[in-house]
Design an enzyme around this catalytic site. Sequence first.
Site, short mmCIF file in Angstrom:
data_model
loop_
_atom_site.label_atom_id
_atom_site.label_comp_id
_atom_site.label_asym_id
_atom_site.label_seq_id
_atom_site.Cartn_x
_atom_site.Cartn_y
_atom_site.Cartn_z
N ASP A 92 0.85 -1.19 0.00
CA ASP A 92 0.00 0.00 0.00
C ASP A 92 0.88 1.24 0.00
O ASP A 92 2.08 1.17 0.25
CB ASP A 92 -0.98 -0.01 1.17
CG ASP A 92 -0.29 0.01 2.52
OD1 ASP A 92 0.91 0.31 2.58
OD2 ASP A 92 -0.96 -0.29 3.53
N SER A 93 0.28 2.36 -0.29
CA SER A 93 1.06 3.59 -0.49
C SER A 93 1.48 4.26 0.80
O SER A 93 2.32 5.16 0.79
CB SER A 93 0.23 4.59 -1.31
OG SER A 93 -0.89 5.04 -0.54
N GLY A 94 0.89 3.85 1.91
CA GLY A 94 1.10 4.54 3.17
C GLY A 94 0.03 5.58 3.46
O GLY A 94 -0.01 6.15 4.54
N GLY A 95 -0.86 5.80 2.49
CA GLY A 95 -1.88 6.84 2.64
C GLY A 95 -2.79 6.61 3.83
O GLY A 95 -3.03 7.53 4.62
N PHE A 96 -3.30 5.39 3.99
CA PHE A 96 -4.23 5.11 5.09
C PHE A 96 -3.55 5.32 6.43
O PHE A 96 -4.13 5.90 7.36
CB PHE A 96 -4.77 3.68 4.98
CG PHE A 96 -5.75 3.33 6.06
CD1 PHE A 96 -7.08 3.70 5.95
CD2 PHE A 96 -5.35 2.62 7.18
CE1 PHE A 96 -8.00 3.39 6.95
CE2 PHE A 96 -6.26 2.29 8.18
CZ PHE A 96 -7.58 2.68 8.06
N ASP A 145 -2.82 8.45 -2.19
CA ASP A 145 -4.11 9.14 -2.25
C ASP A 145 -4.43 9.74 -0.89
O ASP A 145 -3.70 9.52 0.08
CB ASP A 145 -5.22 8.17 -2.66
CG ASP A 145 -5.44 7.09 -1.61
OD1 ASP A 145 -4.44 6.63 -1.00
OD2 ASP A 145 -6.60 6.71 -1.37
N GLN A 186 -11.49 7.88 -4.95
CA GLN A 186 -12.00 8.41 -3.69
C GLN A 186 -13.33 9.12 -3.95
O GLN A 186 -13.98 8.87 -4.94
CB GLN A 186 -10.96 9.36 -3.07
CG GLN A 186 -9.74 8.64 -2.50
CD GLN A 186 -10.04 7.85 -1.23
OE1 GLN A 186 -11.11 7.98 -0.64
NE2 GLN A 186 -9.09 7.03 -0.80
N GLY A 213 -11.53 4.79 0.74
CA GLY A 213 -12.41 5.62 1.56
C GLY A 213 -13.67 4.95 2.03
O GLY A 213 -14.62 5.64 2.42
N ASP A 263 -8.14 -7.31 1.29
CA ASP A 263 -7.14 -7.64 2.32
C ASP A 263 -7.64 -7.20 3.68
O ASP A 263 -8.54 -6.35 3.78
CB ASP A 263 -5.83 -6.90 2.04
CG ASP A 263 -5.95 -5.41 2.34
OD1 ASP A 263 -5.50 -4.99 3.42
OD2 ASP A 263 -6.52 -4.66 1.52
N CYS A 301 -13.65 -27.50 9.30
CA CYS A 301 -12.35 -27.00 8.88
C CYS A 301 -11.34 -28.15 8.83
O CYS A 301 -11.29 -28.99 9.72
CB CYS A 301 -11.87 -25.92 9.85
SG CYS A 301 -10.24 -25.24 9.42
N CYS A 303 -7.97 -27.53 8.53
CA CYS A 303 -6.63 -26.99 8.75
C CYS A 303 -5.88 -27.84 9.77
O CYS A 303 -6.47 -28.63 10.51
CB CYS A 303 -6.69 -25.52 9.19
SG CYS A 303 -7.01 -25.25 10.95
N CYS A 306 -7.17 -27.59 13.43
CA CYS A 306 -8.43 -28.29 13.70
C CYS A 306 -8.26 -29.81 13.63
O CYS A 306 -8.99 -30.55 14.30
CB CYS A 306 -9.51 -27.83 12.73
SG CYS A 306 -10.09 -26.14 13.07
N HIS A 332 -5.31 -20.77 11.93
CA HIS A 332 -6.66 -21.23 11.61
C HIS A 332 -7.47 -20.14 10.90
O HIS A 332 -8.16 -20.41 9.90
CB HIS A 332 -7.39 -21.66 12.88
CG HIS A 332 -8.87 -21.79 12.69
ND1 HIS A 332 -9.46 -22.90 12.13
CD2 HIS A 332 -9.89 -20.90 12.95
CE1 HIS A 332 -10.77 -22.70 12.06
NE2 HIS A 332 -11.06 -21.52 12.54
#
Length: 377
Positions: A92-96, A145, A186, A213, A263, A301, A303, A306, A332
């Site tokens: 990610d750009s670091g914006g958030f 952004d 945005q 956003g 994500d 599940c 996994c 489990c 899990h």
Amino acid sequence: MVKFTVTKKDPVTSARTGKLETKHGVFETPVFMPVGTNATVKGLWQEQLKELGARIILGNAFHLYLKPGLEVIRSFGGLHSFMNWNNSILTDSGGFQVFSLKDKKVLDEGVLFKSPIDGSKIMMTPELSMEIQMTLGSDIAMAFDECVAPELDRTYAQESVERTTRWAEKCLAYHDRSQALFGIVQGAFYKDLREKSAREITAMDFDGFAVGGLSVGEPFEVTRDILEFTTKLLPEDKPRYLMGIGTPDMIIMAVENGIDMFDCVLPTRMGRHGTALTWSGKINLKAARHKFSKDPIDPECNCKVCRTYSKGYIHHLFSRDELLGKMMLSYHNVHFLLDFTDRLRNAIREERFLEFKELCTRKQLIKNDTGVNVSEG
């Protein structure tokens, strides 16, 4: 660069499957991407992520810029080599993260803020964000952004859209295209601003597009309404990404509206705090009722956790604050969301998406359209 191909469209909704090819492999969409903020998905080894079937993970440009820093990353030849991960990475750009800081000043050239590590002043610009991500060497980079808070008024939202467009142009001008670059739409909760932003951002030569956003504190129905409106404005032949979502109900809603990528830190964050995601809903393994349980976390599940350990044992680990319990639930939970997305893809391929959605509703994985959405990204 990336190559994206739509492989199947649902006949009733906007849900679709696809294949996305990067320098480090091919993966199918819709895809859930575990978040590795500091070059690690918390609680999991890279080998475990591969074992779970993760084909792409996230790195955080902002945090990796602060520590270990670009000099260290450069000396290792990029983020893939640094963390020994040979599958795809999106940064990610670091914006958030920047806009989550309280003490910041938004200027036309970028955002001025104090480092949360040592208090030094940093000016994050579109050019610096691109420099960081090119140094990291991720397969997919994000344009810088402005993510606005939900309480800000329309006047500021419009200024933000215009600023995001200018920054997107600067990102494209500076970026060397050694990696794919996605633009971000945005516009807060104003449809005319969303339309303006989408028109301007999609007119640029980006390899994919993200909807930004959302899930910042608005009601679920607002998220759905704005997302449904916005995704229809994005090109069909390029991947679409909704940032910071990871609950089954949000994933279903996003995919139903044509989103290909998403994500969230939710599976590992919940895992560290004792909550398991299951096909019957969330389970709090700290609760005393699990003390004597010999059952697995989720009988549906398959996994490793489990198949091997009981709820009673994991409850004990949390009662003693043992790291192993946190690691087990993180493993899990990541497995659950990757498996959930696998089943979702299969349902789209077999033209039974709405049937899958109904199944999730019966299992109470999809809630009523109420409540507030807050990004976990």
